[in-house]
Design a protein around this motif. Structure first.
Motif, short mmCIF file in Angstrom:
data_model
loop_
_atom_site.label_atom_id
_atom_site.label_comp_id
_atom_site.label_asym_id
_atom_site.label_seq_id
_atom_site.Cartn_x
_atom_site.Cartn_y
_atom_site.Cartn_z
N GLU A 1 -25.91 -0.74 12.62
CA GLU A 1 -24.95 0.66 12.60
C GLU A 1 -25.73 0.63 11.49
OE1 GLU A 1 -22.31 -3.27 14.60
OE2 GLU A 1 -24.19 -3.11 12.63
N PRO A 2 -25.95 2.44 11.80
CA PRO A 2 -26.66 3.09 10.31
C PRO A 2 -25.02 3.78 9.29
CG PRO A 2 -25.85 4.40 12.59
CD PRO A 2 -25.73 2.86 13.02
N VAL A 3 -25.84 3.96 8.62
CA VAL A 3 -24.93 5.12 7.64
C VAL A 3 -25.30 6.04 7.09
CG1 VAL A 3 -24.21 5.09 5.12
CG2 VAL A 3 -25.01 3.06 5.85
N LEU A 4 -24.16 6.92 8.06
CA LEU A 4 -23.97 8.08 7.76
C LEU A 4 -22.97 9.08 6.14
CD1 LEU A 4 -24.35 11.63 8.35
CD2 LEU A 4 -22.41 11.02 10.03
N ILE A 5 -24.02 9.73 5.43
CA ILE A 5 -23.17 10.33 4.25
C ILE A 5 -23.56 11.88 4.95
CG2 ILE A 5 -23.77 10.43 1.59
CD1 ILE A 5 -26.19 8.13 1.66
N VAL A 6 -21.91 11.80 4.12
CA VAL A 6 -21.67 13.76 3.81
C VAL A 6 -20.75 13.87 3.13
CG1 VAL A 6 -19.25 14.97 5.36
CG2 VAL A 6 -20.19 12.81 6.59
N PRO A 7 -22.40 14.00 2.23
CA PRO A 7 -21.56 15.55 0.85
C PRO A 7 -20.80 16.71 1.04
CG PRO A 7 -24.06 16.28 1.53
CD PRO A 7 -23.04 15.26 2.90
N SER A 8 -20.41 16.85 -0.17
CA SER A 8 -19.47 17.75 -0.29
C SER A 8 -20.37 19.04 0.01
CB SER A 8 -19.07 18.48 -1.56
OG SER A 8 -17.56 19.01 -1.82
N TRP A 9 -19.61 20.63 0.11
CA TRP A 9 -20.55 22.00 0.43
C TRP A 9 -20.44 21.87 -0.52
CZ3 TRP A 9 -16.40 19.25 3.29
CH2 TRP A 9 -14.97 20.76 3.09
N ILE A 10 -19.36 21.91 -1.47
CA ILE A 10 -19.75 22.42 -2.74
C ILE A 10 -20.94 22.51 -3.76
CG2 ILE A 10 -17.93 22.99 -3.07
CD1 ILE A 10 -17.33 20.99 -5.07
N MET A 11 -22.15 20.53 -3.12
CA MET A 11 -23.20 20.56 -3.68
C MET A 11 -24.70 20.05 -3.14
SD MET A 11 -22.39 16.43 -4.27
CE MET A 11 -20.43 16.91 -5.26
N LYS A 12 -25.66 20.30 -3.40
CA LYS A 12 -26.40 20.22 -2.56
C LYS A 12 -26.83 18.51 -2.68
CE LYS A 12 -28.56 24.27 -2.10
NZ LYS A 12 -29.90 24.31 -2.89
N TYR A 13 -26.95 18.19 -1.56
CA TYR A 13 -27.23 16.99 -1.26
C TYR A 13 -27.96 15.87 -1.78
CZ TYR A 13 -31.93 16.47 1.12
OH TYR A 13 -33.04 16.14 1.17
N VAL B 1 -19.38 5.16 8.03
CA VAL B 1 -20.13 6.68 7.54
C VAL B 1 -19.12 6.70 5.88
CG1 VAL B 1 -19.44 8.05 9.52
CG2 VAL B 1 -17.42 7.03 8.16
N ALA B 2 -19.85 7.73 4.76
CA ALA B 2 -19.46 7.50 3.46
C ALA B 2 -19.85 9.21 3.47
CB ALA B 2 -20.27 7.36 3.06
N GLY B 3 -18.62 9.72 2.70
CA GLY B 3 -18.27 10.73 2.21
C GLY B 3 -17.99 11.23 0.40
N TYR B 4 -18.68 12.16 0.08
CA TYR B 4 -18.52 12.19 -1.54
C TYR B 4 -17.55 14.13 -1.83
CZ TYR B 4 -20.62 12.94 -5.96
OH TYR B 4 -21.03 12.38 -7.31
N CYS B 5 -16.79 13.63 -2.20
CA CYS B 5 -15.73 15.00 -2.60
C CYS B 5 -14.94 15.52 -2.10
CB CYS B 5 -16.58 15.82 -3.84
SG CYS B 5 -15.74 16.85 -4.94
N LEU B 6 -15.49 16.40 -1.71
CA LEU B 6 -14.55 17.18 -0.51
C LEU B 6 -15.02 16.73 0.64
CD1 LEU B 6 -13.73 21.11 -1.82
CD2 LEU B 6 -11.94 19.04 -1.08
N ASP C 1 -18.29 21.43 14.48
CA ASP C 1 -20.24 21.63 14.19
C ASP C 1 -20.79 21.01 13.37
OD1 ASP C 1 -19.71 23.26 16.55
OD2 ASP C 1 -19.91 25.13 14.78
N GLY C 2 -20.32 20.53 12.08
CA GLY C 2 -20.50 19.64 10.77
C GLY C 2 -20.49 17.70 10.98
N ILE C 3 -19.59 17.00 11.08
CA ILE C 3 -19.38 16.09 10.93
C ILE C 3 -19.29 15.50 11.70
CG2 ILE C 3 -18.40 14.18 10.54
CD1 ILE C 3 -16.79 15.51 7.76
N ILE D 1 -10.59 13.76 7.48
CA ILE D 1 -9.32 14.25 8.19
C ILE D 1 -10.47 14.01 9.74
CG2 ILE D 1 -9.12 16.95 9.28
CD1 ILE D 1 -9.65 17.62 6.44
N CYS D 2 -11.71 13.76 10.01
CA CYS D 2 -12.43 13.94 10.87
C CYS D 2 -11.76 11.77 11.30
CB CYS D 2 -13.86 13.47 10.59
SG CYS D 2 -15.37 13.36 12.56
N ALA D 3 -11.73 11.22 10.53
CA ALA D 3 -11.68 9.76 11.25
C ALA D 3 -10.18 9.67 11.50
CB ALA D 3 -11.80 8.85 9.61
N ALA D 4 -9.61 10.80 10.58
CA ALA D 4 -8.05 10.67 11.22
C ALA D 4 -8.19 10.55 12.81
CB ALA D 4 -7.07 11.86 10.39
#
Length: 593
Positions: free
Chosen positions: A248-260, A325-330, A305-307, A337-340
């Motif tokens: 199983e891979p890991v997908l990281i989703v940073p916030s759009w208010i920061m560079k990844y 999947v892992a998400g940071y901040c926003l 078109d994102g996550i 929202i996506c997981a729900a």
């Protein structure tokens, strides 16, 4: 010019239930002219609502006037304190300070000497007086009280003797040592900063980006390939470094208010590199830094078109395996929202687990950012973004600096302008200066739907014509909070316990919103504590969590890596990111100013 409603995120599709999510209609034409007026005022005030500040000030003033007992008590304490301090004001006195201070701004030993201790003690006494008048005021709303206390803190911090060169023993000592050349150097620093600020004003010719640590050269150098690109993001797949990897891979989703690349700084403090070395196949989203062309991209676009686009692209490159999947901040909020949505529509099939880094899902207590969030403040900021098409990086930076002005403004001014000493940039500080922009519609929807209406926590946020509910999440959750987080306070993050029923591991680590997450194993003075709530277990309050959680010294990264491994099915051959790759990591989007 009409202001159009978002098409897709709220509007019910064919067969959707209108009663659940009524469609939005276009706004009337007169709103265009109203926004023009509000936007013009917002440009003058920098996006700050003077009405919001004025209402808080009037409310505080009237409520305080109706509390003569509180005023008298504060005045008596202030006068008694001044009388007690007079003994210490004598040049030969060695009496201990009446108000002990552990603050870094008064850490220099020179503050113990006369006359500097007199100025320091007088300032601390006045500061305590105003703090007492802006706390526990009967009849004052909680929001207005926080705004009044914040404004009073900004005013008192500005009046600190540490900001006046002849009242600051460290500056006086440096002036004597350098014969005043520290002021010459400080003037140069001020001129450089003023030129940078002017270059960021609207209509100015932008300067070439100059960072102490450049992506692709000093940071963001973990080997990998961009394997997918669209108008919103680039998806990076990192090159494996072990003989076998977890399926199983890991997908990281940073916030759009920061560079990844906050998660891929230098090799020694790169979370990405660490995961790769532990045998994980890692994918990272690198968001495009938007301009005016992206003004109408909203939550719907960043979700689909994102996550979701990145998730299915990663899954396709890993033989259809489920994804951690892992998400940071926003980014984590959007991931929730996506997981729900996936849990509602597909029983969460593509997901193996969900991880949140410093992520809020309930916005009733949004930390100090809440100071800038009420209907008047949001309407003002909304008009400014509407006129620009985005919220600019310097505008965001100013807001974050105001939240911690004592360290980010006044201490920096003292060091760089009065002492003439530039603060040494590290990779994290350099990353923080790599500013981003926010599309108008995306940020507007976040402010209105998440921060003001709290629709996600209340099960009212509509996706595809139906609301999503966090109680539908049915995958294991790992959540990280940080002890000193001004953006996502850990007690607010902890509220996910009340919104979900699935297994949830909560980990509280030392540090702040950024430094607490960038917590490599060799980092000194790191600690964390954690518990796991199983389905059916009783609720632990944040206070009980602190007493019941397991305590550990060191970085939390190994704990998360082991948690991921325990929820992975098997190991397989490493996946080469080269076939079908678009370009080498770190890609094109992270390099764009």
């Amino acid at each position: 010019m009409k202001v159009k409603a978002n098409e897709g995120f709220l509007t019910a599709p064919a067969g959707g239930t209108a009663a659940e999510c009524p469609p939005y209609t276009d706004e009337p034409d007169y709103r265009y002219y109203d926004r023009q007026v509000r936007a013009a005022l917002a440009r003058v005030t920098g996006g700050i609502s003077l009405i919001s500040l004025g209402l808080a000030g009037v409310d505080w003033g009237l409520q305080t006037a109706l509390a003569p007992g509180k005023l008298a008590h504060a005045a008596v304490d202030w006068a008694r304190g001044w009388l007690d301090d007079t003994v210490r004001w004598l040049p030969l006195s060695d009496a201990p300070p009446a108000i002990p201070s552990t603050e870094s701004r008064f850490a220099d030993e020179g503050w113990q000497a006369w006359p500097y201790r007199c100025w320091r003690d007088a300032f601390l006494r006045n500061e305590a007086f105003w703090q007492s008048l802006t706390s526990d005021v009967d009849g004052l709303s909680r929001h207005h009280q926080r705004v009044a206390a914040f404004c009073m803190r900004q005013w008192t911090d500005m009046c600190s003797p540490g900001n006046v060169w002849w009242m600051n023993p460290a500056v006086v000592r440096e002036t004597q040592r350098t014969c005043g050349t520290n002021f010459v150097q400080g003037t140069r620093h001020w001129a450089e900063d003023f030129a940078d600020m002017a270059a960021n004003l609207p209509g100015a010719d932008p300067r070439p980006r100059q960072l102490a640590y450049m992506p692709g050269k000093d940071v963001a150098i973990t080997p990998g390939k961009v394997v997918f690109r669209n108008a919103l993001l680039e998806l990076i797949q990192y090159t494996p470094s072990t003989e076998a990897v977890w399926k199983e891979p890991v997908l990281i989703v940073p916030s759009w208010i920061m560079k990844y690349y906050i998660l891929d700084l230098q090799p020694h403090d790169s979370l990405v590199r660490y995961l790769v070395e532990q045998g994980h196949t890692v994918f990272m989203i690198s968001w495009k830094n938007p301009g005016d062309e992206a003004r109408d991209r909203g939550l719907h676009d960043y979700l689909h078109d994102g996550i979701l686009a990145a998730l299915y692209a990663a899954q396709a490159r890993c033989e259809g395996a489920c994804v951690h999947v892992a998400g940071y901040c926003l980014g984590g909020t959007l991931l929730a929202i996506c997981a729900a949505k996936l849990a509602r529509d597909t029983d969460g099939d593509p997901l193996a687990s969900v991880t949140f880094f410093a992520t809020e899902t309930d916005f009733t207590e949004p930390g100090e950012l809440g100071l800038f969030i009420d209907k008047s403040a949001v309407a003002t900021l909304d008009a400014l973004m509407w006129s620009q098409g985005y919220l600019d990086g310097p505008q965001m930076t100013s807001a974050f600096q105001m939240l911690n002005a004592r360290d980010l403004i006044w201490s920096r001014m003292m060091s760089e302008y009065l002492l003439g000493q530039r603060l040494r940039a590290n990779d994290l500080i350099s990353w923080n200066r790599d500013i981003t922009r926010l599309p108008y519609r995306l940020h507007s929807e976040c402010l209105h739907k998440l921060f003001l209406a709290n629709e996600l926590a209340e099960g009212k946020l509509c996706v595809g014509g139906r609301p999503v509910a966090l109680s539908d999440l049915n995958r294991p959750i790992f959540m990280v909070g940080t002890e000193h987080d001004h953006v996502s306070p850990w007690r607010s993050v902890y509220k996910l316990h009340l919104l979900t029923r699935t297994a949830l591991t909560f980990l509280l680590t030392s540090g702040g919103h950024n430094a607490g997450i960038v917590s490599e194993p060799d980092h000194p003075r790191r600690r964390y504590r954690f518990t796991t709530r199983k389905p059916g277990d009783p609720y632990l309050s944040p206070e009980r969590f602190l007493t019941h959680a397991e305590y550990h010294e060191g970085s939390w990264w190994p704990a998360w890596s082991h948690w991921l491994a325990d929820r992975s099915s098997a190991k397989c051959q490493p996946r080469d990111p080269a076939p079908g790759a678009v370009c080498d990591a770190p890609g094109r989007y992270v390099m764009e100013p």
